[in-house]
Motif scaffolding. Structure first.
Motif, PDB file in Angstrom:
ATOM      1  N   PHE A  73       0.857  -1.194   0.000  1.00  0.00           N
ATOM      2  CA  PHE A  73       0.000   0.000   0.000  1.00  0.00           C
ATOM      3  C   PHE A  73       0.891   1.242   0.000  1.00  0.00           C
ATOM      4  CE2 PHE A  73      -3.301  -2.757   1.978  1.00  0.00           C
ATOM      5  CZ  PHE A  73      -4.364  -2.420   1.152  1.00  0.00           C
ATOM      6  N   ASP A  74       0.596   2.188  -0.878  1.00  0.00           N
ATOM      7  CA  ASP A  74       1.324   3.455  -0.910  1.00  0.00           C
ATOM      8  C   ASP A  74       0.568   4.446  -0.013  1.00  0.00           C
ATOM      9  OD1 ASP A  74       2.455   5.903  -1.428  1.00  0.00           O
ATOM     10  OD2 ASP A  74       2.673   5.549  -3.585  1.00  0.00           O
ATOM     11  N   ILE A  75       1.118   4.713   1.177  1.00  0.00           N
ATOM     12  CA  ILE A  75       0.434   5.542   2.176  1.00  0.00           C
ATOM     13  C   ILE A  75       0.102   6.922   1.598  1.00  0.00           C
ATOM     14  CG2 ILE A  75       0.565   6.446   4.554  1.00  0.00           C
ATOM     15  CD1 ILE A  75       0.820   3.388   4.377  1.00  0.00           C
ATOM     16  N   GLY A  76       0.979   7.417   0.732  1.00  0.00           N
ATOM     17  CA  GLY A  76       0.780   8.738   0.148  1.00  0.00           C
ATOM     18  C   GLY A  76      -0.423   8.824  -0.783  1.00  0.00           C
ATOM     19  N   HIS A  77      -0.983   7.686  -1.136  1.00  0.00           N
ATOM     20  CA  HIS A  77      -2.143   7.679  -2.033  1.00  0.00           C
ATOM     21  C   HIS A  77      -3.473   7.492  -1.300  1.00  0.00           C
ATOM     22  CE1 HIS A  77       0.391   6.832  -5.874  1.00  0.00           C
ATOM     23  NE2 HIS A  77       0.309   8.109  -5.581  1.00  0.00           N
ATOM     24  N   PHE A  78      -3.440   7.715   0.002  1.00  0.00           N
ATOM     25  CA  PHE A  78      -4.669   7.620   0.792  1.00  0.00           C
ATOM     26  C   PHE A  78      -4.790   8.823   1.701  1.00  0.00           C
ATOM     27  CE2 PHE A  78      -3.794   3.273  -0.395  1.00  0.00           C
ATOM     28  CZ  PHE A  78      -5.058   2.761  -0.679  1.00  0.00           C
ATOM     29  N   ARG A  79      -6.041   9.232   1.941  1.00  0.00           N
ATOM     30  CA  ARG A  79      -6.233  10.263   2.955  1.00  0.00           C
ATOM     31  C   ARG A  79      -7.327   9.824   3.924  1.00  0.00           C
ATOM     32  NH1 ARG A  79     -10.601  13.321   2.641  1.00  0.00           N
ATOM     33  NH2 ARG A  79     -11.859  13.005   0.783  1.00  0.00           N
ATOM     34  N   HIS A  80      -7.210  10.350   5.142  1.00  0.00           N
ATOM     35  CA  HIS A  80      -8.122  10.001   6.232  1.00  0.00           C
ATOM     36  C   HIS A  80      -9.443  10.765   6.121  1.00  0.00           C
ATOM     37  CE1 HIS A  80      -9.655   9.571  10.326  1.00  0.00           C
ATOM     38  NE2 HIS A  80      -9.609  10.871  10.479  1.00  0.00           N
ATOM     39  N   ARG A  81     -10.536  10.083   6.442  1.00  0.00           N
ATOM     40  CA  ARG A  81     -11.833  10.772   6.509  1.00  0.00           C
ATOM     41  C   ARG A  81     -12.635  10.182   7.669  1.00  0.00           C
ATOM     42  NH1 ARG A  81     -15.360  10.398   1.216  1.00  0.00           N
ATOM     43  NH2 ARG A  81     -15.691   8.234   1.836  1.00  0.00           N
ATOM     44  N   ALA A  82     -13.307  11.058   8.423  1.00  0.00           N
ATOM     45  CA  ALA A  82     -14.221  10.612   9.478  1.00  0.00           C
ATOM     46  C   ALA A  82     -15.598  11.150   9.142  1.00  0.00           C
ATOM     47  CB  ALA A  82     -13.764  11.126  10.839  1.00  0.00           C
ATOM     48  N   LEU A  83     -16.575  10.271   9.175  1.00  0.00           N
ATOM     49  CA  LEU A  83     -17.908  10.629   8.683  1.00  0.00           C
ATOM     50  C   LEU A  83     -18.974  10.156   9.676  1.00  0.00           C
ATOM     51  CD1 LEU A  83     -18.747  11.797   5.870  1.00  0.00           C
ATOM     52  CD2 LEU A  83     -19.251   9.437   5.211  1.00  0.00           C
ATOM     53  N   TRP A  84     -19.880  11.058  10.065  1.00  0.00           N
ATOM     54  CA  TRP A  84     -21.026  10.641  10.892  1.00  0.00           C
ATOM     55  C   TRP A  84     -22.090  10.082   9.956  1.00  0.00           C
ATOM     56  CZ3 TRP A  84     -22.827   8.968  15.178  1.00  0.00           C
ATOM     57  CH2 TRP A  84     -24.183   9.088  15.518  1.00  0.00           C
ATOM     58  N   VAL A  85     -22.444   8.821  10.154  1.00  0.00           N
ATOM     59  CA  VAL A  85     -23.460   8.168   9.320  1.00  0.00           C
ATOM     60  C   VAL A  85     -24.741   8.085  10.138  1.00  0.00           C
ATOM     61  CG1 VAL A  85     -24.011   6.123   7.943  1.00  0.00           C
ATOM     62  CG2 VAL A  85     -21.634   6.871   8.156  1.00  0.00           C
ATOM     63  N   GLU A  86     -25.603   9.035   9.891  1.00  0.00           N
ATOM     64  CA  GLU A  86     -26.812   9.232  10.699  1.00  0.00           C
ATOM     65  C   GLU A  86     -27.689   7.964  10.808  1.00  0.00           C
ATOM     66  OE1 GLU A  86     -27.772  12.208  12.323  1.00  0.00           O
ATOM     67  OE2 GLU A  86     -29.498  11.075  13.082  1.00  0.00           O
ATOM     68  N   PRO A  87     -28.050   7.313   9.686  1.00  0.00           N
ATOM     69  CA  PRO A  87     -28.962   6.172   9.811  1.00  0.00           C
ATOM     70  C   PRO A  87     -28.439   5.079  10.730  1.00  0.00           C
ATOM     71  CG  PRO A  87     -28.605   6.732   7.494  1.00  0.00           C
ATOM     72  CD  PRO A  87     -27.644   7.558   8.288  1.00  0.00           C
ATOM     73  N   GLN A  88     -27.117   4.874  10.729  1.00  0.00           N
ATOM     74  CA  GLN A  88     -26.538   3.820  11.577  1.00  0.00           C
ATOM     75  C   GLN A  88     -26.045   4.361  12.913  1.00  0.00           C
ATOM     76  OE1 GLN A  88     -25.718   3.281   8.173  1.00  0.00           O
ATOM     77  NE2 GLN A  88     -26.147   1.111   7.852  1.00  0.00           N
ATOM     78  N   GLN A  89     -26.171   5.666  13.113  1.00  0.00           N
ATOM     79  CA  GLN A  89     -25.734   6.286  14.367  1.00  0.00           C
ATOM     80  C   GLN A  89     -24.289   5.930  14.697  1.00  0.00           C
ATOM     81  OE1 GLN A  89     -28.674   7.724  16.943  1.00  0.00           O
ATOM     82  NE2 GLN A  89     -28.666   8.419  14.837  1.00  0.00           N
ATOM     83  N   ARG A  90     -23.416   6.123  13.695  1.00  0.00           N
ATOM     84  CA  ARG A  90     -22.020   5.802  13.967  1.00  0.00           C
ATOM     85  C   ARG A  90     -21.068   6.690  13.172  1.00  0.00           C
ATOM     86  NH1 ARG A  90     -22.513   0.027  10.876  1.00  0.00           N
ATOM     87  NH2 ARG A  90     -21.948   0.709   8.785  1.00  0.00           N
ATOM     88  N   ILE A  91     -19.877   6.856  13.738  1.00  0.00           N
ATOM     89  CA  ILE A  91     -18.766   7.459  13.006  1.00  0.00           C
ATOM     90  C   ILE A  91     -18.094   6.351  12.221  1.00  0.00           C
ATOM     91  CG2 ILE A  91     -16.386   8.268  13.349  1.00  0.00           C
ATOM     92  CD1 ILE A  91     -18.125  10.602  13.605  1.00  0.00           C
ATOM     93  N   GLU A  92     -17.802   6.617  10.964  1.00  0.00           N
ATOM     94  CA  GLU A  92     -17.006   5.665  10.188  1.00  0.00           C
ATOM     95  C   GLU A  92     -15.673   6.321   9.859  1.00  0.00           C
ATOM     96  OE1 GLU A  92     -18.877   4.006   6.738  1.00  0.00           O
ATOM     97  OE2 GLU A  92     -20.603   3.237   7.870  1.00  0.00           O
TER      98      GLU A  92
END
Ligand code: AVJ
Length: 324
Positions: A236-255
């Motif tokens: 995996f080339d770490i430089g080709h990925f970026r982090h994202r945190a998302l609140w997913v309302e229907p499932q009531q969770r952060i992904e």
């Protein structure tokens, strides 16, 4: 593909563990959505990064739970009584468990359970040093599988399962019910449980907690790929990925996601995975609850809520459960 460090890998992956690990990762990446087990977040470096996360201003979870334990330990102890053995899921050595132990001077035994032998040993040493009259019985095991308590564990004593950190939230609803159910069996008829859960709140607060300004959580997330690379010899080339945190309302969770910032090809053994720009791999789900819907979940596993301990803003809860 040949692993990069055959000697080191051979040590870790005896008897086909390497192939098993590779097959698990590959299966997850072929899933829709693509996913990687959250357990890959925790190697030595990942654990250190998580400790840094706990000190970030945005990550309120650890601070609030510690504060709740310190404020309400005496009340909890009053509900529990002294004749008790505490079984902690994930070895603590944290101010949270210490607040509870300090409020229970007559406590018999403390049984920390951890899959990581090194942190379990560290906890055991520290607890034996600081609580000389307490019987500390470490158990190196995966608590998502059936557990065998240490032989000399007292069986006549009432058992309290302690599961802090909102770690229960990392599991799907079904997995969480199963886990609570196995705790129910382990605790026995007069047993109790104390579970830390993170509560539903504003999207901005939640997303910030999992995507901090200093980028520590981003580094923590990306480290899962470094871990996989090292253990399984993937590129995996770490430089080709970026982090994202998302609140997913229907499932009531952060992904937590790792988003591909380019079209790329990843080779894994004989398999090839093609990721398009914008496609993502899900690395963690952190479910958030309301006290009401957590009570329903717990009831499905045979537990009844005895008390809820919350902070002033109602952001986090420590829930005392007893037999239904
Ligand atoms: C250790 C699972 C409780 O879900 O909040 C922290 C892990 N992930 N920041 C959580 C985590 C991103 C944490 N737990």
């Amino acid at each position: 593909m040949v692993p990069t460090q055959p000697a080191a890998l051979a040590e870790r992956f005896v008897d086909g563990h390497y192939e098993q690990g590779l097959a698990d990762v590959l299966r997850g990446l072929l899933y829709i959505p693509r996913q990687l087990s959250h357990t890959w977040l925790y190697d030595e470096r990942g654990s250190r990064l998580f400790e840094k996360i706990c000190e970030l201003p945005e990550y309120y979870v650890t601070r609030l739970e510690t504060q709740i334990m310190q404020t309400h330990a005496a009340a909890m102890a009053g509900m529990l009584g002294d004749e008790l053995a505490i079984i902690e899921y994930g070895s603590g050595n944290s101010p949270k468990i210490r607040a509870l132990l300090d409020a229970l001077p007559g406590l018999r035994s403390y049984i920390p359970i951890d899959i990581a032998a090194s942190s379990l040993a560290r906890t055991t040493r520290a607890m034996r040093r600081d609580y000389p009259s307490l019987q500390v019985l470490p158990l190196c095991a995966d608590f998502t599988h059936p557990l065998e308590l240490p032989l000399h564990a007292p069986d006549a004593t009432r058992r309290l399962i302690y599961f802090p950190g909102s770690t229960l939230g990392n599991y799907t609803r079904l997995e969480a019910v199963r886990l609570l159910n196995s705790m129910r069996a382990l605790a026995g008829t007069d047993g109790a449980a104390l579970i830390g859960i993170d509560l539903v709140k504003d999207r901005e607060v939640l997303e910030r907690a999992y995507d901090d300004a200093r980028g520590v959580t981003a580094e923590f997330n990306l480290n899962a790929l470094r871990h996989v690379n090292r253990r399984l010899g993937i590129g995996f080339d770490i430089g080709h990925f970026r982090h994202r945190a998302l609140w997913v309302e229907p499932q009531q969770r952060i992904e937590m996601h790792l988003v591909s910032s380019a079209n790329q090809t990843i080779r894994m053994g004989a398999a090839v995975i093609r990721l398009l720009r914008g496609e993502f791999i899900r690395t963690e789900c952190c479910h958030k609850y309301t006290p009401e819907n957590f009570a329903i979940l717990a009831a499905e596993a045979g537990w009844k809520v005895r008390a809820n301990y919350l902070d002033e803003r109602r952001w986090f809860a420590v829930v005392l459960l007893g037999a239904a």
